[in-house]
Design an enzyme around this catalytic site. Structure first.
Site, PDB file in Angstrom:
ATOM      1  N   ARG A  54      41.081  40.209  60.849  1.00  0.00           N
ATOM      2  CA  ARG A  54      40.495  41.040  59.778  1.00  0.00           C
ATOM      3  C   ARG A  54      41.578  41.687  58.919  1.00  0.00           C
ATOM      4  O   ARG A  54      41.371  41.939  57.736  1.00  0.00           O
ATOM      5  CB  ARG A  54      39.543  42.102  60.362  1.00  0.00           C
ATOM      6  CG  ARG A  54      38.951  43.023  59.301  1.00  0.00           C
ATOM      7  CD  ARG A  54      37.630  43.668  59.732  1.00  0.00           C
ATOM      8  NE  ARG A  54      37.675  44.208  61.061  1.00  0.00           N
ATOM      9  CZ  ARG A  54      38.297  45.343  61.420  1.00  0.00           C
ATOM     10  NH1 ARG A  54      38.929  46.062  60.510  1.00  0.00           N
ATOM     11  NH2 ARG A  54      38.292  45.751  62.671  1.00  0.00           N
ATOM     12  N   TYR A 107      29.054  40.455  35.163  1.00  0.00           N
ATOM     13  CA  TYR A 107      28.159  39.708  36.065  1.00  0.00           C
ATOM     14  C   TYR A 107      27.106  40.669  36.642  1.00  0.00           C
ATOM     15  O   TYR A 107      27.445  41.768  37.105  1.00  0.00           O
ATOM     16  CB  TYR A 107      29.036  39.099  37.155  1.00  0.00           C
ATOM     17  CG  TYR A 107      28.309  38.359  38.238  1.00  0.00           C
ATOM     18  CD1 TYR A 107      27.516  37.253  37.942  1.00  0.00           C
ATOM     19  CD2 TYR A 107      28.440  38.742  39.565  1.00  0.00           C
ATOM     20  CE1 TYR A 107      26.866  36.561  38.945  1.00  0.00           C
ATOM     21  CE2 TYR A 107      27.799  38.053  40.580  1.00  0.00           C
ATOM     22  CZ  TYR A 107      27.009  36.961  40.256  1.00  0.00           C
ATOM     23  OH  TYR A 107      26.367  36.283  41.257  1.00  0.00           O
ATOM     24  N   ASP A 179      37.508  40.704  35.779  1.00  0.00           N
ATOM     25  CA  ASP A 179      37.038  39.462  36.393  1.00  0.00           C
ATOM     26  C   ASP A 179      37.613  38.314  35.557  1.00  0.00           C
ATOM     27  O   ASP A 179      37.242  38.133  34.398  1.00  0.00           O
ATOM     28  CB  ASP A 179      35.504  39.447  36.382  1.00  0.00           C
ATOM     29  CG  ASP A 179      34.916  38.255  37.114  1.00  0.00           C
ATOM     30  OD1 ASP A 179      35.569  37.180  37.122  1.00  0.00           O
ATOM     31  OD2 ASP A 179      33.804  38.384  37.653  1.00  0.00           O
ATOM     32  N   LYS A 204      34.021  29.365  42.196  1.00  0.00           N
ATOM     33  CA  LYS A 204      33.876  28.552  40.982  1.00  0.00           C
ATOM     34  C   LYS A 204      35.070  27.593  40.869  1.00  0.00           C
ATOM     35  O   LYS A 204      35.221  26.732  41.698  1.00  0.00           O
ATOM     36  CB  LYS A 204      33.762  29.469  39.754  1.00  0.00           C
ATOM     37  CG  LYS A 204      32.800  30.638  39.944  1.00  0.00           C
ATOM     38  CD  LYS A 204      31.375  30.186  40.166  1.00  0.00           C
ATOM     39  CE  LYS A 204      30.415  31.357  40.151  1.00  0.00           C
ATOM     40  NZ  LYS A 204      29.559  31.488  41.311  1.00  0.00           N
TER      41      LYS A 204
HETATM   42  C1  LIG Z   1      31.573  35.926  36.637  1.00  0.00           C
HETATM   43  C2  LIG Z   1      31.245  36.067  38.094  1.00  0.00           C
HETATM   44  N1  LIG Z   1      31.888  37.010  38.796  1.00  0.00           N
HETATM   45  C3  LIG Z   1      31.620  37.202  40.103  1.00  0.00           C
HETATM   46  C4  LIG Z   1      30.701  36.417  40.764  1.00  0.00           C
HETATM   47  C5  LIG Z   1      30.415  36.683  42.225  1.00  0.00           C
HETATM   48  O1  LIG Z   1      31.086  35.750  43.013  1.00  0.00           O
HETATM   49  P1  LIG Z   1      30.565  35.270  44.443  1.00  0.00           P
HETATM   50  O2  LIG Z   1      29.291  34.504  44.212  1.00  0.00           O
HETATM   51  O3  LIG Z   1      31.692  34.448  44.962  1.00  0.00           O
HETATM   52  O4  LIG Z   1      30.314  36.500  45.252  1.00  0.00           O
HETATM   53  C6  LIG Z   1      30.032  35.402  40.077  1.00  0.00           C
HETATM   54  C7  LIG Z   1      29.065  34.524  40.773  1.00  0.00           C
HETATM   55  O5  LIG Z   1      28.355  33.747  40.185  1.00  0.00           O
HETATM   56  C8  LIG Z   1      30.311  35.230  38.696  1.00  0.00           C
HETATM   57  O6  LIG Z   1      29.687  34.293  37.970  1.00  0.00           O
END
Ligand SMILES: Cc1ncc(COP(=O)(O)O)c(C=O)c1O
Length: 379
Positions: A54, A107, A179, A204
């Site tokens: 962890r 998001y 992000d 992604k």
């Molecule tokens: C732009 C963006 N940021 C964060 C996330 C969250 O990522 P995760 O699904 O790996 O938790 C997503 C998920 O679709 C996303 O599209």
């Protein structure tokens, strides 16, 4: 070391692993000590010794080192999902009474995290529009601790002026978190533009094969130590197996991204010439309103974008999507090998987000042309 080389070799030394050309998966919860003295030295930080997965694992460490190098950061922490990376970073930075300024194109679950979870602990949230970055100074509440950005946004692809936001934030002692999942560290390095912490959903492009959910955060030594301590408390770490898959995905990131970019550019340009298409929201197109700003802070464009059609009935929208399905998959993720489509604003919206995959671009274009014919046949 340049990024493409780093993805193959950085933080890896086969001589540590019996000559294995890939890092072993350290499938263990626990790392034990040879002696009490070794345990004491490790506890006092005199030697480096893993203790428990962890808080650190050698396979995960390879992934974290590569991400830190790519993001021009001092360090990185890997997580079990992008949301684990985002929530851990936010929780590490705020305390009760603080304020978070959130881009309104973030998001969706980040909005909910702020408005539901952080609100329960006395942290307030307000919003700014990505285009208002230049006038941000006057609109930042006094007790703002974090400005959270997503650029490009992952649905309508607005570009935020990262230099402008980071300049204001630095002057006011506010931590900036971005992000960077759409551009990836290969096409955008926010830390060079003054941003403090970079987060990714690795699920992604970084993973790239739609078989993996993970996240990462990268930043300065000081901030990443805070994030690491918070991660140890919250526990949302990546497993060593998934860290291995992430390393494997990263090895081909440059070639995959170059292909995603080539195909997306071709398809976006072609779509923008089609009579039924009213708008193509792809930062790589010169016609995109944020293109000049994007070009000033990014070195490339990935393969996800949204386009709008002349508004028609729900039946027309459904016929369009169904006609894509021989090749495109219908689903809400992006950044994998496979092309995807999702209605951007519901089935009545006549707008679609596509993730252009690694298929032959002519095949994708032919299917899109057929779907436009199907749409045209409806009112
Ligand atoms: C732009 C963006 N940021 C964060 C996330 C969250 O990522 P995760 O699904 O790996 O938790 C997503 C998920 O679709 C996303 O599209």
């Amino acid at each position: 070391m340049k990024p493409n080389t780093a993805l193959l070799h950085y933080a890896e030394d086969p001589s540590d692993w019996q000559g294995a050309v890939n890092p072993p998966i350290y499938r263990t919860s626990l790392f034990c000590y040879d002696s009490c003295q070794q345990m004491i030295d490790a506890g006092e930080g005199k030697i480096t010794h893993y203790s428990y997965t962890r808080s650190g694992n050698p396979t995960t460490h390879v992934l974290e080192e590569k991400i830190a190098l790519l993001e021009h950061a001092d360090g990185a922490v890997a997580f079990g999902s992008g949301m684990a990376a985002i929530s851990t970073c936010l929780l590490a930075m705020v305390r009760s009474g603080d304020h978070v300024l959130l881009t309104n194109n973030a998001y969706g679950p980040v909005h909910r995290l702020c408005n539901h979870t952080l609100a329960r602990f006395g942290v307030t949230t307000s919003y700014y529009k990505p285009g208002d970055a230049a006038d941000l100074d006057a609109n930042i509440p006094e007790h703002t601790r974090v400005i959270y950005l997503e650029s490009p946004g992952s649905m309508t692809f607005e570009i935020t002026d990262l230099r402008a936001v980071s300049a204001v934030a630095r002057r006011r002692g506010i931590v900036t978190i971005i992000d960077n999942s759409w551009a990836t560290p290969l096409y955008q390095n926010p830390i060079d533009l003054g941003i403090d912490l970079v987060v990714h959903t690795g699920s992604k492009y970084l993973g790239g094969h739609s078989d993996l959910v993970f996240g990462v955060a990268a930043g300065s030594r000081e901030l990443i130590e805070q994030v690491h301590r918070q991660a140890c408390e919250l526990g949302g770490i990546i497993s060593p197996e998934d860290a291995y898959l992430a390393i494997r995905g990263l090895r081909t990131l440059p070639v995959r991204l170059a292909q995603h970019q080539r195909s997306a550019m071709q398809i976006a340009a072609w779509l923008s010439e089609q009579p039924l298409v009213t708008d193509v929201l792809y930062p790589g197109l010169e016609s995109f309103p944020g293109h000049a700003l994007a070009a000033s802070q990014m070195s490339g464009y990935s393969g996800v974008f949204t386009f709008k059609l002349q508004p028609k009935s729900r039946e027309a929208n459904m016929a369009f999507v169904d006609a894509l399905l021989p090749l495109f998959r219908l689903g809400c993720s992006w950044g994998g090998f496979e092309s995807l489509v999702i209605p951007a604003f519901g089935l009545d919206g006549s707008a679609y987000r596509v993730s252009i995959g690694l298929e032959d671009v002519e095949d994708l274009q032919n299917v899109l042309a057929g779907a436009l014919d199907a749409y045209d046949a409806h009112s």
